[in-house]
Design a protein around this motif. Sequence first.
Motif, PDB file in Angstrom:
ATOM      1  N   ASP A   7       0.807  -1.215   0.000  1.00 14.70           N
ATOM      2  CA  ASP A   7       0.000   0.000   0.000  1.00 14.70           C
ATOM      3  C   ASP A   7       0.841   1.266   0.000  1.00 14.70           C
ATOM      4  OD1 ASP A   7       0.998   0.097   2.566  1.00 14.70           O
ATOM      5  OD2 ASP A   7      -0.943  -0.142   3.565  1.00 14.70           O
ATOM      6  N   GLY A   8       2.175   1.101  -0.012  1.00 13.77           N
ATOM      7  CA  GLY A   8       3.065   2.248  -0.077  1.00 13.77           C
ATOM      8  C   GLY A   8       3.240   3.008   1.217  1.00 13.77           C
ATOM      9  N   ARG A   9       2.761   2.463   2.333  1.00 15.37           N
ATOM     10  CA  ARG A   9       2.826   3.193   3.606  1.00 15.37           C
ATOM     11  C   ARG A   9       4.135   2.975   4.359  1.00 15.37           C
ATOM     12  NH1 ARG A   9      -2.068   1.788   7.283  1.00 15.37           N
ATOM     13  NH2 ARG A   9      -1.025   3.372   8.579  1.00 15.37           N
ATOM     14  N   TYR A  10       4.695   1.772   4.276  1.00 10.80           N
ATOM     15  CA  TYR A  10       5.837   1.441   5.121  1.00 10.80           C
ATOM     16  C   TYR A  10       7.031   0.921   4.319  1.00 10.80           C
ATOM     17  CZ  TYR A  10       2.318   1.509   8.842  1.00 10.80           C
ATOM     18  OH  TYR A  10       1.307   1.879   9.694  1.00 10.80           O
ATOM     19  N   ILE A  11       8.196   1.178   4.871  1.00  9.49           N
ATOM     20  CA  ILE A  11       9.430   0.540   4.410  1.00  9.49           C
ATOM     21  C   ILE A  11       9.847  -0.421   5.514  1.00  9.49           C
ATOM     22  CG2 ILE A  11      11.846   0.869   3.769  1.00  9.49           C
ATOM     23  CD1 ILE A  11      11.054   3.788   3.032  1.00  9.49           C
ATOM     24  N   THR A  12      10.013  -1.690   5.177  1.00  7.13           N
ATOM     25  CA  THR A  12      10.435  -2.709   6.143  1.00  7.13           C
ATOM     26  C   THR A  12      11.909  -3.007   5.914  1.00  7.13           C
ATOM     27  OG1 THR A  12       8.236  -3.715   6.057  1.00  7.13           O
ATOM     28  CG2 THR A  12      10.003  -5.035   7.014  1.00  7.13           C
ATOM     29  N   THR A  13      12.724  -2.891   6.967  1.00  8.83           N
ATOM     30  CA  THR A  13      14.155  -3.170   6.841  1.00  8.83           C
ATOM     31  C   THR A  13      14.606  -4.191   7.884  1.00  8.83           C
ATOM     32  OG1 THR A  13      14.810  -1.353   8.334  1.00  8.83           O
ATOM     33  CG2 THR A  13      14.625  -0.842   5.981  1.00  8.83           C
ATOM     34  N   ALA A  14      15.620  -4.958   7.523  1.00  8.83           N
ATOM     35  CA  ALA A  14      16.270  -5.881   8.456  1.00  8.83           C
ATOM     36  C   ALA A  14      17.732  -5.496   8.537  1.00  8.83           C
ATOM     37  CB  ALA A  14      16.124  -7.322   7.980  1.00  8.83           C
ATOM     38  N   ASP A  15      18.195  -5.208   9.754  1.00 10.41           N
ATOM     39  CA  ASP A  15      19.614  -4.918   9.944  1.00 10.41           C
ATOM     40  C   ASP A  15      20.080  -5.534  11.254  1.00 10.41           C
ATOM     41  OD1 ASP A  15      20.104  -2.295  12.050  1.00 10.41           O
ATOM     42  OD2 ASP A  15      18.082  -2.564  11.264  1.00 10.41           O
ATOM     43  N   GLY A  16      21.114  -6.378  11.161  1.00 10.32           N
ATOM     44  CA  GLY A  16      21.592  -7.061  12.364  1.00 10.32           C
ATOM     45  C   GLY A  16      20.498  -7.909  12.961  1.00 10.32           C
ATOM     46  N   SER A  17      20.173  -7.677  14.233  1.00 15.69           N
ATOM     47  CA  SER A  17      19.113  -8.437  14.903  1.00 15.69           C
ATOM     48  C   SER A  17      17.875  -7.570  15.112  1.00 15.69           C
ATOM     49  CB  SER A  17      19.619  -8.966  16.255  1.00 15.69           C
ATOM     50  OG  SER A  17      20.052  -7.893  17.071  1.00 15.69           O
ATOM     51  N   THR A  18      17.641  -6.620  14.194  1.00 12.32           N
ATOM     52  CA  THR A  18      16.526  -5.691  14.331  1.00 12.32           C
ATOM     53  C   THR A  18      15.705  -5.619  13.049  1.00 12.32           C
ATOM     54  OG1 THR A  18      17.885  -4.308  15.807  1.00 12.32           O
ATOM     55  CG2 THR A  18      15.882  -3.319  14.943  1.00 12.32           C
ATOM     56  N   VAL A  19      14.382  -5.588  13.209  1.00 12.38           N
ATOM     57  CA  VAL A  19      13.473  -5.304  12.096  1.00 12.38           C
ATOM     58  C   VAL A  19      12.824  -3.956  12.385  1.00 12.38           C
ATOM     59  CG1 VAL A  19      11.370  -5.986  10.893  1.00 12.38           C
ATOM     60  CG2 VAL A  19      13.041  -7.718  11.545  1.00 12.38           C
ATOM     61  N   LYS A  20      12.867  -3.075  11.392  1.00 16.87           N
ATOM     62  CA  LYS A  20      12.331  -1.726  11.569  1.00 16.87           C
ATOM     63  C   LYS A  20      11.280  -1.441  10.507  1.00 16.87           C
ATOM     64  CE  LYS A  20      16.499   0.428  13.575  1.00 16.87           C
ATOM     65  NZ  LYS A  20      17.369  -0.735  13.616  1.00 16.87           N
ATOM     66  N   PHE A  21      10.309  -0.592  10.892  1.00 16.74           N
ATOM     67  CA  PHE A  21       9.274  -0.128   9.975  1.00 16.74           C
ATOM     68  C   PHE A  21       9.317   1.398   9.942  1.00 16.74           C
ATOM     69  CE2 PHE A  21       8.004  -4.233  11.614  1.00 16.74           C
ATOM     70  CZ  PHE A  21       7.663  -4.917  10.449  1.00 16.74           C
ATOM     71  N   TRP A  22       9.417   1.944   8.726  1.00 13.92           N
ATOM     72  CA  TRP A  22       9.556   3.384   8.528  1.00 13.92           C
ATOM     73  C   TRP A  22       8.352   3.910   7.755  1.00 13.92           C
ATOM     74  CZ3 TRP A  22      14.433   5.125  10.335  1.00 13.92           C
ATOM     75  CH2 TRP A  22      15.400   4.114  10.534  1.00 13.92           C
ATOM     76  N   ASP A  23       7.990   5.148   8.040  1.00 13.65           N
ATOM     77  CA  ASP A  23       6.956   5.819   7.253  1.00 13.65           C
ATOM     78  C   ASP A  23       7.535   6.111   5.867  1.00 13.65           C
ATOM     79  OD1 ASP A  23       5.420   7.978   6.043  1.00 13.65           O
ATOM     80  OD2 ASP A  23       4.411   8.158   7.979  1.00 13.65           O
ATOM     81  N   ALA A  24       6.904   5.564   4.840  1.00 11.30           N
ATOM     82  CA  ALA A  24       7.457   5.669   3.487  1.00 11.30           C
ATOM     83  C   ALA A  24       7.279   7.054   2.879  1.00 11.30           C
ATOM     84  CB  ALA A  24       6.817   4.622   2.579  1.00 11.30           C
ATOM     85  N   ASN A  25       6.499   7.906   3.515  1.00  7.12           N
ATOM     86  CA  ASN A  25       6.267   9.245   2.968  1.00  7.12           C
ATOM     87  C   ASN A  25       6.963  10.341   3.771  1.00  7.12           C
ATOM     88  OD1 ASN A  25       4.415   8.484   0.759  1.00  7.12           O
ATOM     89  ND2 ASN A  25       3.093   7.812   2.438  1.00  7.12           N
ATOM     90  N   SER A  29      10.297  -0.474  15.845  1.00  7.63           N
ATOM     91  CA  SER A  29      11.572  -1.188  15.800  1.00  7.63           C
ATOM     92  C   SER A  29      11.510  -2.335  16.796  1.00  7.63           C
ATOM     93  CB  SER A  29      12.729  -0.244  16.152  1.00  7.63           C
ATOM     94  OG  SER A  29      13.967  -0.939  16.144  1.00  7.63           O
ATOM     95  N   TYR A  30      11.808  -3.551  16.321  1.00 14.39           N
ATOM     96  CA  TYR A  30      11.720  -4.737  17.174  1.00 14.39           C
ATOM     97  C   TYR A  30      13.034  -5.500  17.148  1.00 14.39           C
ATOM     98  CZ  TYR A  30       6.666  -3.913  16.982  1.00 14.39           C
ATOM     99  OH  TYR A  30       5.417  -3.355  17.070  1.00 14.39           O
ATOM    100  N   ASN A  31      13.475  -5.902  18.327  1.00 19.90           N
ATOM    101  CA  ASN A  31      14.655  -6.755  18.433  1.00 19.90           C
ATOM    102  C   ASN A  31      14.249  -8.206  18.187  1.00 19.90           C
ATOM    103  OD1 ASN A  31      16.465  -4.662  19.110  1.00 19.90           O
ATOM    104  ND2 ASN A  31      15.795  -4.732  21.253  1.00 19.90           N
ATOM    105  N   MET A  32      15.039  -8.888  17.384  1.00 22.06           N
ATOM    106  CA  MET A  32      14.754 -10.269  17.015  1.00 22.06           C
ATOM    107  C   MET A  32      15.578 -11.235  17.874  1.00 22.06           C
ATOM    108  SD  MET A  32      12.520 -10.203  14.449  1.00 22.06           S
ATOM    109  CE  MET A  32      11.687  -8.978  15.474  1.00 22.06           C
ATOM    110  N   PRO A  33      15.175 -12.509  17.940  1.00 18.50           N
ATOM    111  CA  PRO A  33      15.902 -13.494  18.745  1.00 18.50           C
ATOM    112  C   PRO A  33      17.289 -13.829  18.207  1.00 18.50           C
ATOM    113  CG  PRO A  33      13.661 -14.234  18.259  1.00 18.50           C
ATOM    114  CD  PRO A  33      13.930 -13.067  17.391  1.00 18.50           C
ATOM    115  N   CYS A  34      17.557 -13.483  16.941  1.00 17.63           N
ATOM    116  CA  CYS A  34      18.850 -13.787  16.338  1.00 17.63           C
ATOM    117  C   CYS A  34      19.139 -12.747  15.259  1.00 17.63           C
ATOM    118  CB  CYS A  34      18.844 -15.198  15.732  1.00 17.63           C
ATOM    119  SG  CYS A  34      17.799 -15.318  14.249  1.00 17.63           S
TER     120      CYS A  34
END
Length: 396
Positions: free
Chosen positions: A245-263, A270-275
Amino acid sequence: MDKKKIAVPLVCHGHSRPVVDLFYSPVTPDGFFLISASKDSSPMLRNGETGDWIGTFEGHKGAVWSVCLDTNALRAASASADFSAKVWDALTGDVLHSFEHKHIVRACAFSEAEILSADKAIRVDSWYHHLGMENHKYRNSELTCAVLSEYEFIVIAKLDTHLLLTGGVEKVLRIYDLNRPDAPPREVDKSPGSVRTVTWMHSDQTILSSCTDMGGVRLWDVRSGKIVQTLETKSSVTSAEVSQDGRYITTADGSTVKFWDANHYGLVKSYNMPCTVESASLEPKYGNKFVAGGEDMWVRVFDFHTGDEIACNKGHHGPVHCVRFSPGGESYASGSEDGTIRIWLTGPLTHDGTEPFAANGSVGKVKVTAEDVSRKIEGFQIAEEGKTKEKETGKE
Protein backbone atom coordinates in the motif's frame (compact mmCIF):
# COMPACT_ATOMS: atom_id res chain seq x y z
CA MET A 1 -1.97 -26.67 27.97
CA ASP A 2 -2.63 -25.74 24.36
CA LYS A 3 -0.53 -27.39 21.74
CA LYS A 4 1.03 -25.10 19.14
CA LYS A 5 0.04 -25.66 15.55
CA ILE A 6 2.82 -27.20 13.50
CA ALA A 7 3.05 -25.61 10.07
CA VAL A 8 3.82 -28.02 7.24
CA PRO A 9 5.30 -26.08 4.32
CA LEU A 10 5.35 -26.82 0.62
CA VAL A 11 9.00 -27.71 -0.01
CA CYS A 12 10.41 -26.67 -3.38
CA HIS A 13 13.58 -28.43 -4.46
CA GLY A 14 15.62 -27.72 -7.56
CA HIS A 15 18.42 -25.36 -6.66
CA SER A 16 21.79 -26.99 -6.05
CA ARG A 17 23.21 -24.12 -3.98
CA PRO A 18 21.84 -21.54 -1.49
CA VAL A 19 18.71 -19.55 -2.33
CA VAL A 20 19.52 -15.88 -1.73
CA ASP A 21 16.53 -13.92 -3.06
CA LEU A 22 12.80 -14.39 -3.67
CA PHE A 23 10.29 -12.22 -5.49
CA TYR A 24 6.52 -12.59 -5.92
CA SER A 25 4.71 -11.08 -8.89
CA PRO A 26 1.45 -9.19 -8.34
CA VAL A 27 -1.70 -11.19 -9.03
CA THR A 28 -2.21 -11.45 -12.79
CA PRO A 29 -5.07 -12.94 -14.83
CA ASP A 30 -3.00 -16.18 -14.79
CA GLY A 31 -2.47 -16.15 -11.02
CA PHE A 32 0.78 -15.09 -9.35
CA PHE A 33 4.33 -16.32 -9.69
CA LEU A 34 7.47 -16.74 -7.58
CA ILE A 35 11.01 -16.33 -8.88
CA SER A 36 14.12 -17.33 -6.95
CA ALA A 37 17.81 -16.40 -7.14
CA SER A 38 20.54 -18.85 -6.19
CA LYS A 39 24.29 -19.16 -6.11
CA ASP A 40 23.88 -22.00 -8.62
CA SER A 41 23.54 -19.28 -11.34
CA SER A 42 20.09 -20.42 -12.55
CA PRO A 43 16.98 -18.46 -11.45
CA MET A 44 13.78 -20.51 -11.29
CA LEU A 45 10.17 -19.56 -11.93
CA ARG A 46 7.36 -21.24 -9.98
CA ASN A 47 3.63 -21.12 -9.58
CA GLY A 48 3.30 -18.80 -6.58
CA GLU A 49 0.35 -20.66 -5.11
CA THR A 50 1.49 -24.27 -5.41
CA GLY A 51 5.27 -23.87 -5.67
CA ASP A 52 5.27 -26.05 -8.80
CA TRP A 53 8.35 -25.57 -10.96
CA ILE A 54 7.65 -23.81 -14.27
CA GLY A 55 11.09 -23.24 -15.74
CA THR A 56 14.75 -22.37 -15.23
CA PHE A 57 16.48 -19.34 -16.75
CA GLU A 58 19.84 -20.52 -18.09
CA GLY A 59 22.63 -18.20 -19.21
CA HIS A 60 24.44 -16.71 -16.21
CA LYS A 61 27.97 -17.87 -15.44
CA GLY A 62 28.10 -16.83 -11.80
CA ALA A 63 25.95 -16.66 -8.68
CA VAL A 64 22.65 -14.81 -9.11
CA TRP A 65 22.08 -12.43 -6.20
CA SER A 66 18.79 -10.76 -7.08
CA VAL A 67 15.70 -11.42 -9.20
CA CYS A 68 12.40 -9.70 -9.97
CA LEU A 69 9.33 -9.94 -12.22
CA ASP A 70 7.56 -7.10 -13.97
CA THR A 71 4.01 -6.12 -13.06
CA ASN A 72 2.44 -8.52 -15.54
CA ALA A 73 4.91 -11.37 -14.85
CA LEU A 74 5.83 -11.40 -18.54
CA ARG A 75 9.48 -10.50 -18.01
CA ALA A 76 12.05 -11.41 -15.38
CA ALA A 77 15.32 -9.73 -14.45
CA SER A 78 18.38 -11.05 -12.66
CA ALA A 79 21.58 -9.59 -11.19
CA SER A 80 24.68 -11.75 -11.15
CA ALA A 81 28.26 -12.16 -10.01
CA ASP A 82 29.21 -12.63 -13.67
CA PHE A 83 29.16 -8.80 -13.98
CA SER A 84 25.84 -8.73 -15.82
CA ALA A 85 22.13 -8.09 -15.37
CA LYS A 86 19.78 -9.92 -17.71
CA VAL A 87 16.16 -9.42 -18.76
CA TRP A 88 14.29 -12.60 -19.69
CA ASP A 89 11.07 -13.48 -21.46
CA ALA A 90 9.13 -15.14 -18.64
CA LEU A 91 7.02 -17.13 -21.10
CA THR A 92 9.83 -18.73 -23.10
CA GLY A 93 12.90 -18.38 -20.87
CA ASP A 94 14.83 -16.54 -23.62
CA VAL A 95 17.27 -13.73 -22.83
CA LEU A 96 15.85 -10.43 -24.12
CA HIS A 97 18.69 -8.14 -22.99
CA SER A 98 22.03 -8.58 -21.25
CA PHE A 99 23.51 -5.48 -19.63
CA GLU A 100 27.23 -5.73 -18.90
CA HIS A 101 28.71 -4.14 -15.77
CA LYS A 102 32.27 -3.68 -14.53
CA HIS A 103 31.80 -5.65 -11.32
CA ILE A 104 29.37 -7.92 -9.44
CA VAL A 105 25.71 -6.87 -9.73
CA ARG A 106 23.91 -7.42 -6.43
CA ALA A 107 20.44 -5.97 -6.98
CA CYS A 108 17.85 -5.25 -9.68
CA ALA A 109 14.29 -3.89 -9.80
CA PHE A 110 11.72 -3.18 -12.50
CA SER A 111 9.84 0.11 -12.44
CA GLU A 112 6.08 0.02 -12.01
CA ALA A 113 3.77 -0.25 -15.01
CA GLU A 114 1.76 2.88 -15.78
CA ILE A 115 -2.04 2.74 -16.02
CA LEU A 116 -3.13 3.31 -19.60
CA SER A 117 -6.88 3.49 -19.00
CA ALA A 118 -9.72 2.06 -16.95
CA ASP A 119 -13.23 1.27 -18.18
CA LYS A 120 -16.35 -0.35 -16.83
CA ALA A 121 -17.09 -3.77 -18.31
CA ILE A 122 -19.81 -6.37 -18.01
CA ARG A 123 -19.48 -10.15 -17.77
CA VAL A 124 -21.32 -11.50 -20.81
CA ASP A 125 -19.35 -13.84 -23.05
CA SER A 126 -15.79 -12.70 -22.43
CA TRP A 127 -13.57 -9.99 -21.02
CA TYR A 128 -13.52 -8.36 -24.44
CA HIS A 129 -17.26 -7.59 -24.51
CA HIS A 130 -17.20 -4.03 -23.16
CA LEU A 131 -19.96 -1.52 -22.72
CA GLY A 132 -19.95 0.66 -25.83
CA MET A 133 -16.48 -0.45 -26.97
CA GLU A 134 -14.91 -2.41 -29.77
CA ASN A 135 -14.03 -6.00 -28.85
CA HIS A 136 -10.40 -5.57 -29.89
CA LYS A 137 -9.69 -2.43 -27.87
CA TYR A 138 -7.49 -4.02 -25.20
CA ARG A 139 -6.14 -7.07 -26.96
CA ASN A 140 -2.58 -5.72 -27.13
CA SER A 141 -2.53 -4.65 -23.48
CA GLU A 142 -2.15 -6.64 -20.29
CA LEU A 143 -5.37 -6.52 -18.31
CA THR A 144 -6.24 -6.54 -14.65
CA CYS A 145 -9.70 -6.03 -13.18
CA ALA A 146 -11.41 -4.81 -10.01
CA VAL A 147 -14.70 -6.60 -9.35
CA LEU A 148 -17.71 -4.36 -8.66
CA SER A 149 -20.40 -7.03 -8.53
CA GLU A 150 -21.21 -10.47 -9.88
CA TYR A 151 -21.83 -8.93 -13.28
CA GLU A 152 -19.71 -5.78 -13.47
CA PHE A 153 -16.03 -5.04 -13.09
CA ILE A 154 -13.44 -2.40 -13.97
CA VAL A 155 -10.94 -3.30 -16.67
CA ILE A 156 -7.54 -1.67 -16.33
CA ALA A 157 -5.08 -1.75 -19.20
CA LYS A 158 -1.45 -1.19 -18.28
CA LEU A 159 1.57 -0.07 -20.23
CA ASP A 160 4.63 -2.25 -20.14
CA THR A 161 7.26 -1.72 -17.45
CA HIS A 162 10.06 0.14 -19.20
CA LEU A 163 12.86 0.80 -16.69
CA LEU A 164 15.33 -1.54 -14.97
CA LEU A 165 17.36 -0.40 -11.97
CA THR A 166 20.63 -2.13 -11.02
CA GLY A 167 23.28 -1.73 -8.34
CA GLY A 168 26.30 -3.61 -7.04
CA VAL A 169 29.94 -3.59 -6.06
CA GLU A 170 30.71 -0.72 -8.47
CA LYS A 171 28.81 1.64 -6.11
CA VAL A 172 26.79 2.96 -9.05
CA LEU A 173 23.01 2.90 -9.53
CA ARG A 174 22.07 2.47 -13.20
CA ILE A 175 18.69 2.95 -14.87
CA TYR A 176 18.19 1.13 -18.18
CA ASP A 177 15.42 2.12 -20.61
CA LEU A 178 14.03 -1.19 -21.88
CA ASN A 179 12.42 0.59 -24.81
CA ARG A 180 15.93 1.68 -25.88
CA PRO A 181 18.12 -1.19 -24.64
CA ASP A 182 21.12 -0.19 -26.75
CA ALA A 183 21.22 3.32 -25.28
CA PRO A 184 23.68 4.00 -22.41
CA PRO A 185 22.01 3.73 -18.99
CA ARG A 186 21.43 6.72 -16.81
CA GLU A 187 23.83 6.68 -13.86
CA VAL A 188 22.64 8.08 -10.55
CA ASP A 189 25.13 9.86 -8.29
CA LYS A 190 27.74 7.49 -6.85
CA SER A 191 26.60 5.38 -3.90
CA PRO A 192 28.67 5.77 -0.71
CA GLY A 193 29.11 1.99 -0.50
CA SER A 194 28.67 -1.30 -2.34
CA VAL A 195 24.97 -1.58 -3.19
CA ARG A 196 23.10 -4.47 -1.53
CA THR A 197 19.41 -3.77 -2.25
CA VAL A 198 17.43 -1.48 -4.57
CA THR A 199 13.75 -0.76 -5.07
CA TRP A 200 11.49 1.93 -6.54
CA MET A 201 9.11 4.14 -4.55
CA HIS A 202 6.62 6.94 -5.10
CA SER A 203 5.60 5.93 -8.63
CA ASP A 204 9.23 5.56 -9.67
CA GLN A 205 10.18 9.05 -8.52
CA THR A 206 12.33 7.77 -5.65
CA ILE A 207 14.94 5.01 -5.41
CA LEU A 208 15.63 3.19 -2.14
CA SER A 209 19.02 1.50 -1.71
CA SER A 210 21.15 -0.04 1.02
CA CYS A 211 24.85 -0.89 1.17
CA THR A 212 26.75 -4.05 2.06
CA ASP A 213 29.53 -2.29 3.96
CA MET A 214 27.67 0.38 5.95
CA GLY A 215 24.41 0.97 7.78
CA GLY A 216 21.44 3.01 6.65
CA VAL A 217 18.97 3.15 3.80
CA ARG A 218 19.34 5.93 1.26
CA LEU A 219 16.52 7.56 -0.65
CA TRP A 220 17.42 9.09 -4.01
CA ASP A 221 15.41 11.62 -5.99
CA VAL A 222 15.33 10.21 -9.53
CA ARG A 223 15.10 13.62 -11.21
CA SER A 224 18.10 15.17 -9.45
CA GLY A 225 20.01 11.91 -8.91
CA LYS A 226 20.86 13.01 -5.35
CA ILE A 227 20.32 11.48 -1.91
CA VAL A 228 17.41 13.29 -0.24
CA GLN A 229 17.12 11.25 2.96
CA THR A 230 19.01 8.59 4.91
CA LEU A 231 17.25 6.21 7.31
CA GLU A 232 19.89 5.49 9.92
CA THR A 233 20.60 1.96 11.16
CA LYS A 234 23.46 0.58 13.24
CA SER A 235 24.14 -2.40 10.97
CA SER A 236 24.06 -2.82 7.22
CA VAL A 237 20.56 -3.34 5.84
CA THR A 238 20.28 -6.77 4.24
CA SER A 239 16.61 -6.52 3.28
CA ALA A 240 14.43 -3.53 2.34
CA GLU A 241 10.83 -3.80 1.18
CA VAL A 242 8.16 -1.21 0.41
CA SER A 243 4.70 -2.32 1.55
CA GLN A 244 2.07 -3.03 -1.06
CA ASP A 245 0.00 0.00 0.00
CA GLY A 246 3.06 2.25 -0.08
CA ARG A 247 2.83 3.19 3.61
CA TYR A 248 5.84 1.44 5.12
CA ILE A 249 9.43 0.54 4.41
CA THR A 250 10.44 -2.71 6.14
CA THR A 251 14.16 -3.17 6.84
CA ALA A 252 16.27 -5.88 8.46
CA ASP A 253 19.61 -4.92 9.94
CA GLY A 254 21.59 -7.06 12.36
CA SER A 255 19.11 -8.44 14.90
CA THR A 256 16.53 -5.69 14.33
CA VAL A 257 13.47 -5.30 12.10
CA LYS A 258 12.33 -1.73 11.57
CA PHE A 259 9.27 -0.13 9.98
CA TRP A 260 9.56 3.38 8.53
CA ASP A 261 6.96 5.82 7.25
CA ALA A 262 7.46 5.67 3.49
CA ASN A 263 6.27 9.24 2.97
CA HIS A 264 7.66 11.17 5.94
CA TYR A 265 10.56 8.77 6.66
CA GLY A 266 10.11 8.64 10.42
CA LEU A 267 10.74 5.42 12.37
CA VAL A 268 7.35 3.85 13.16
CA LYS A 269 8.37 0.65 14.95
CA SER A 270 11.57 -1.19 15.80
CA TYR A 271 11.72 -4.74 17.17
CA ASN A 272 14.65 -6.76 18.43
CA MET A 273 14.75 -10.27 17.01
CA PRO A 274 15.90 -13.49 18.74
CA CYS A 275 18.85 -13.79 16.34
CA THR A 276 20.59 -12.00 13.49
CA VAL A 277 17.98 -11.70 10.75
CA GLU A 278 18.71 -11.35 7.06
CA SER A 279 15.23 -10.66 5.72
CA ALA A 280 11.78 -9.47 6.79
CA SER A 281 8.44 -8.98 5.03
CA LEU A 282 5.18 -7.28 6.04
CA GLU A 283 1.84 -8.98 5.39
CA PRO A 284 0.48 -7.02 2.40
CA LYS A 285 -3.29 -7.05 2.85
CA TYR A 286 -3.86 -5.86 6.43
CA GLY A 287 -0.29 -5.18 7.59
CA ASN A 288 -0.94 -6.78 10.97
CA LYS A 289 1.94 -9.26 11.00
CA PHE A 290 5.39 -9.75 9.56
CA VAL A 291 7.81 -12.61 8.98
CA ALA A 292 11.55 -12.67 9.58
CA GLY A 293 14.28 -15.22 8.97
CA GLY A 294 17.96 -15.43 9.71
CA GLU A 295 20.91 -17.35 11.01
CA ASP A 296 19.06 -19.66 13.42
CA MET A 297 17.32 -21.42 10.45
CA TRP A 298 13.80 -20.65 11.72
CA VAL A 299 11.08 -18.56 10.08
CA ARG A 300 9.20 -16.54 12.66
CA VAL A 301 5.91 -14.65 12.43
CA PHE A 302 5.38 -11.56 14.61
CA ASP A 303 2.52 -9.22 15.45
CA PHE A 304 3.17 -5.89 13.73
CA HIS A 305 1.58 -3.80 16.50
CA THR A 306 3.22 -5.45 19.54
CA GLY A 307 6.25 -7.33 18.21
CA ASP A 308 5.04 -10.51 19.94
CA GLU A 309 6.04 -13.78 18.30
CA ILE A 310 2.99 -15.53 16.82
CA ALA A 311 4.61 -18.59 15.24
CA CYS A 312 8.00 -20.20 14.80
CA ASN A 313 8.37 -22.44 11.76
CA LYS A 314 11.17 -24.99 11.69
CA GLY A 315 12.27 -27.01 8.71
CA HIS A 316 15.24 -25.38 6.99
CA HIS A 317 18.66 -26.95 7.50
CA GLY A 318 20.66 -23.77 7.02
CA PRO A 319 20.40 -20.01 7.64
CA VAL A 320 17.38 -18.31 6.06
CA HIS A 321 18.50 -15.70 3.53
CA CYS A 322 15.16 -14.36 2.29
CA VAL A 323 11.48 -14.27 3.22
CA ARG A 324 8.58 -12.76 1.27
CA PHE A 325 4.79 -12.67 1.63
CA SER A 326 2.66 -13.62 -1.37
CA PRO A 327 0.71 -10.70 -2.89
CA GLY A 328 -2.53 -11.66 -1.13
CA GLY A 329 -0.94 -12.63 2.18
CA GLU A 330 -2.27 -16.21 2.08
CA SER A 331 1.27 -17.59 2.27
CA TYR A 332 4.90 -16.58 2.64
CA ALA A 333 8.04 -18.11 1.18
CA SER A 334 11.51 -18.58 2.63
CA GLY A 335 14.79 -19.34 0.89
CA SER A 336 17.74 -20.89 2.67
CA GLU A 337 21.37 -21.90 2.60
CA ASP A 338 20.08 -25.47 2.29
CA GLY A 339 19.03 -24.78 -1.33
CA THR A 340 15.29 -25.15 -0.74
CA ILE A 341 12.33 -22.81 -0.89
CA ARG A 342 9.56 -23.42 1.61
CA ILE A 343 6.08 -21.96 1.17
CA TRP A 344 4.21 -21.61 4.44
CA LEU A 345 0.42 -21.35 4.19
CA THR A 346 -1.32 -18.89 6.48
CA GLY A 347 -4.84 -19.43 5.11
CA PRO A 348 -7.24 -16.65 4.04
CA LEU A 349 -6.80 -13.59 6.24
CA THR A 350 -9.39 -11.53 8.06
CA HIS A 351 -9.03 -7.94 9.23
CA ASP A 352 -8.46 -8.93 12.86
CA GLY A 353 -5.61 -11.24 11.93
CA THR A 354 -7.42 -14.52 12.45
CA GLU A 355 -6.97 -17.27 9.89
CA PRO A 356 -10.17 -19.25 9.25
CA PHE A 357 -9.67 -22.66 7.71
CA ALA A 358 -10.35 -23.05 4.00
CA ALA A 359 -9.83 -26.24 2.06
CA ASN A 360 -8.27 -24.58 -0.94
CA GLY A 361 -6.52 -21.73 0.87
CA SER A 362 -7.60 -19.39 -1.91
CA VAL A 363 -9.88 -16.40 -1.69
CA GLY A 364 -10.32 -13.45 -4.02
CA LYS A 365 -7.91 -14.51 -6.74
CA VAL A 366 -7.91 -16.52 -9.90
CA LYS A 367 -7.41 -20.23 -9.40
CA VAL A 368 -4.57 -21.41 -11.63
CA THR A 369 -4.85 -24.89 -13.06
CA ALA A 370 -2.02 -26.98 -14.43
CA GLU A 371 -3.49 -26.44 -17.88
CA ASP A 372 -3.42 -22.64 -17.41
CA VAL A 373 0.19 -22.66 -16.33
CA SER A 374 1.17 -24.94 -19.21
CA ARG A 375 -0.50 -22.56 -21.60
CA LYS A 376 1.26 -19.54 -20.07
CA ILE A 377 4.69 -21.07 -20.34
CA GLU A 378 4.19 -22.58 -23.76
CA GLY A 379 7.63 -23.26 -25.15
CA PHE A 380 9.46 -22.56 -21.86
CA GLN A 381 9.99 -26.21 -20.99
CA ILE A 382 10.34 -27.27 -24.61
CA ALA A 383 13.97 -28.05 -25.32
CA GLU A 384 15.93 -30.84 -26.86
CA GLU A 385 14.34 -34.04 -25.65
CA GLY A 386 17.44 -35.32 -23.90
CA LYS A 387 18.05 -32.02 -22.15
CA THR A 388 14.47 -31.82 -20.96
CA LYS A 389 14.56 -35.31 -19.46
CA GLU A 390 17.88 -34.60 -17.79
CA LYS A 391 16.50 -31.39 -16.25
CA GLU A 392 13.36 -33.07 -14.99
CA THR A 393 15.42 -35.79 -13.36
CA GLY A 394 17.59 -33.19 -11.66
CA LYS A 395 14.57 -31.39 -10.20
CA GLU A 396 13.19 -34.44 -8.43
